[in-house]
Design a protein around this motif. Structure first.
Motif, short mmCIF file in Angstrom:
data_model
loop_
_atom_site.label_atom_id
_atom_site.label_comp_id
_atom_site.label_asym_id
_atom_site.label_seq_id
_atom_site.Cartn_x
_atom_site.Cartn_y
_atom_site.Cartn_z
N GLU A 419 -5.38 0.30 -5.63
CA GLU A 419 -4.23 0.25 -4.35
C GLU A 419 -2.58 0.58 -4.96
O GLU A 419 -2.63 1.39 -4.60
CB GLU A 419 -3.32 -1.99 -4.31
N TRP A 433 -0.62 5.50 3.58
CA TRP A 433 -1.13 4.53 2.54
C TRP A 433 -2.94 4.99 3.24
O TRP A 433 -3.52 4.71 4.40
CB TRP A 433 -1.80 3.42 2.95
N ASP A 434 -3.81 5.70 2.56
CA ASP A 434 -4.85 6.13 2.94
C ASP A 434 -6.00 4.92 3.06
O ASP A 434 -5.36 3.19 2.43
CB ASP A 434 -5.56 6.68 1.74
N LEU A 437 -6.19 2.73 0.26
CA LEU A 437 -5.53 2.07 -0.28
C LEU A 437 -5.04 0.28 0.39
O LEU A 437 -4.72 -0.42 0.44
CB LEU A 437 -4.10 2.99 -0.21
N LYS A 441 -4.93 -2.78 -0.39
CA LYS A 441 -3.80 -3.80 0.32
C LYS A 441 -4.39 -5.51 0.07
O LYS A 441 -3.46 -6.30 -0.56
CB LYS A 441 -3.05 -3.57 0.54
#
Lengths: 449, 449
Positions: A419, A433-434, A437, A441
């Protein structure tokens, strides 16, 4: 002068080993025996030859036999089959043109590959029934489609090959049905990814029959039907792609040990139970980087890498063949699907993990940037250690993002560490936020409850 | 009842912190003071608004002020400027509508961002001269292009913003010149990548002036010329994008310490030298994962992540803000360029490394699969430890592969470990050896020499 490095099988593992060994030690004799005529070819490209994307079958050959012989000074002998290995005498018995001879070796690499599983179907011998495991078969299917103009193809098996062939044959104007015995396609990719692929296959006009066992094929000389339990469906072309099995007969006969997967057992350098006998590629095991256990992942990169490492090892530079995360990617019409690591719950439990997973659907670009499409990311971690175990991705764009997770899996990152990776963002390429990711999360939140 | 969590600045860091804190502790009062009217907007999307890719400026807003107030229960006050922080009294002084008031805080987050550097150019005040640091300026440039139909734009600075604006304005039919003082564009991406981008900019008709210092702008009310040392060139639109500088006045006045980069110094939780005062985003430092040293990387993900972590920390769940690898990606017309880690030789030497680098050009697909384009990968490692320090990539396709290297850099992989990663291969997506693996292979060879 050292006895030669003898290689059995001239595809990915064998030719990588040959090239590397010759480069590292030009004095060493390197002999490759290949029973067929094709060497160093991209089997993964065969569906695209049938599809018409690749024009010439020869285009799939990375390095020609002439280049191996002349530029790389490898003694490559096609049409030569190794039929026995005598480990006492350190010789292999070779058959060519109906004659046999003995070839002494210093070390030998078994790179015999894998072959298509042929279930005990009636009618496998009918004209128009193929597997797709060799260049000659790719050629035959392509010719069949061109010359016979089949109308209805039946594909048995919903794995990579089945799905790639469904795309290829649809593109060629053939109506395609897929018959898969299991409740879903693309077994190693997990349910969430498979379901999205299946919906897409149906949208593309593929007639998908899940949990459907094929009994055999009917026809008079040439295939006309597929026999199911309850019905018979018409098909004038059949492609059977129900998996591969490692070619281990030669090894077994020579007393080389197989591992738990049924492929040849090797140590980290690709050595078998005989220190002068190596095995690599689709006939051999590799260590799974998640479980630490032997695994059989018959994929190209594993074969190339292991072959190359063995080429170094036999020339005096011991090089580990590297593990496998089982990373794979497949194109299914407009979708890309990818997977890495351990995502199957049972398999994770077996390996001693307590798997937790989430599936998130995230656009590959910010909402305001045109062309954003959803990527569905399934991420799996161990509840206790929070270690990332694996992932599966599917979407029209961005499936290569699996590499980020493959790297995380290989290095043993936790979900929290995944993350907090600093991945690249700019509107044409990714949301802030890819998707990977975002999945991390959400999974972090799930684990922490 | 606790004193409120007060946030100064309503963009990425501030609003991420506000949302996270409210979600974690709905009882906590969270007050955001934003001096402007825009909150939570994607500054990185602004060039695409000028380009016309994004239709409405409002589209760049991720979450509207109303959503923050109503759905997330954040006390968001736009048009409110914090002009002082009294750390003894634990209050901030706020100015709005010409009035001032004191607001007590339990903890405060400084998220004041950065502003465009304005070099001492003559004529910065002329009509038609812009920076691109605010939504209002994006709006003004777009209107100027639409209403005034400028013919010749001069962009001062060949960084991200300069290149993105070159693309945007070219698309709008404006002739673009870029003036860059340094010998190359995209300084943080390294020479190999920059050169490829520069050739491409020229191919796209951009008039590129490297090592060219701008002295100022001339014109009668409205800009007409750019004054260089030796000549004067015509321009009826100017965009100055020569970098940003952190907004640290408020922090400095309050006795908050700055770090070596000039941005606000923070610990791993985003705390300043006052444990109740946090800083995040473009005004604050972050720890570089390669050097372990404070770094100033004013990028969106770093800001979002740090804000979110601080939102957790202030509500009782101490969460590190995470380091930065300086990962970045930029679109330059048809190319994507990306970078991560430490690639500059001097910077690597300064950090105690002995950098070795290679640049390889690898197709993003097998030679036989159509649409393959070259990706140029520059990979840098430390000679002694073999640790991967950074990379830069550029190509028409595949620049997002930087994430694999970013992951490797962040986890401290060696070149050998990077080389042995199990990355995804299938002909439509990658060659057997992904370009990143090929670069690692070549770099390994170079190091072992």
């Amino acid at each position: 002068m050292d006895d030669p490095f003898v290689i059995v099988g001239g595809d990915a593992a064998g030719m990588s080993a040959a090239s590397k060994a010759k480069r590292a030690d030009p004095e060493l004799d390197v002999i490759v025996f290949e029973r067929g005529e094709w060497v160093s070819y991209a089997a993964c490209g065969m569906p695209y030859y049938v599809k018409g994307t690749v024009e010439d079958l020869e285009d799939l050959v990375a390095v020609t036999p002439e280049e191996f012989r002349e530029d790389r000074d490898v003694d490559l002998r096609t049409g030569h089959e190794v039929i026995a290995i005598d480990r006492e005498e350190k010789t292999v018995t070779v058959e060519a043109d109906g004659e046999q001879f003995e070839q002494p070796y210093g070390s030998v690499l078994i790179g015999t590959g894998a072959r298509a599983v042929e279930p005990p179907f009636d009618g496998l011998e009918l004209e128009g029934v193929y597997t797709l495991r060799s260049m000659d078969e790719a050629d035959a299917i392509e010719s069949f489609v061109t010359d016979r103009e089949p109308e209805r193809a039946a594909i048995v098996g919903g794995g990579y090959v089945g799905i790639e062939m469904a795309e290829a044959l649809t593109e060629r104007g053939v109506d395609v049905s897929i018959f898969e015995m299991l409740p879903r396609t693309l077994q190693p990719f997990g349910e969430q990814t498979a379901e999205i692929v299946e919906d897409h296959l149906r949208d593309q006009g593929v007639d998908l029959h899940l949990e459907t066992a094929v009994q055999g094929f009917g026809g008079d000389g040439r295939v006309e039907t597929v026999e199911l339990e309850a019905e018979t469906v018409a098909a004038d072309l059949v492609v059977v792609g129900v998996g591969v099995t490692p070619n281990v007969d030669l090894a077994e006969k020579a007393g080389i040990e197989l591992g738990p997967t049924g492929a040849i057992a090797t140590d980290e350098y690709g050595r078998t139970n005989d220190e002068d006998v190596y095995a690599a590629g689709d006939c051999a095991e590799a260590t799974n980087v998640v479980t630490g256990e032997p695994d059989h992942v018959p994929l190209a990169l594993t074969a190339n890498r292991a072959g190359r490492a063995i080429g170094s090892t036999v020339t005096g530079d011991p090089t580990p063949t590297g593990g496998t995360a089982g990373t794979a990617i497949v194109k299914a019409f407009e979708l890309g699907a990818a997977r890495t690591g351990v995502i199957d719950e049972d398999r994770a439990l077996e390996a001693g993990f307590d798997p937790v997973s989430v599936t998130v659907q995230v656009p590959t670009r910010p909402h305001y940037y045109p062309g954003a499409t959803d990527l569905t990311v399934t991420l799996v971690a161990d509840r206790d250690s929070k270690r990332v175990l694996g992932a599966s991705l599917v979407g029209r764009d961005g499936a290569k993002r699996i590499d980020t997770v493959a790297t995380a899996v290989d290095t043993g990152l936790t979900v929290g560490e995944l993350e907090s990776l600093d991945l690249a963002y700019a509107p044409p390429f990714s949301p802030v936020w890819d998707p990977v990711l975002t999945a991390a999360k959400v999974l972090s939140g799930t684990i922490e409850g």
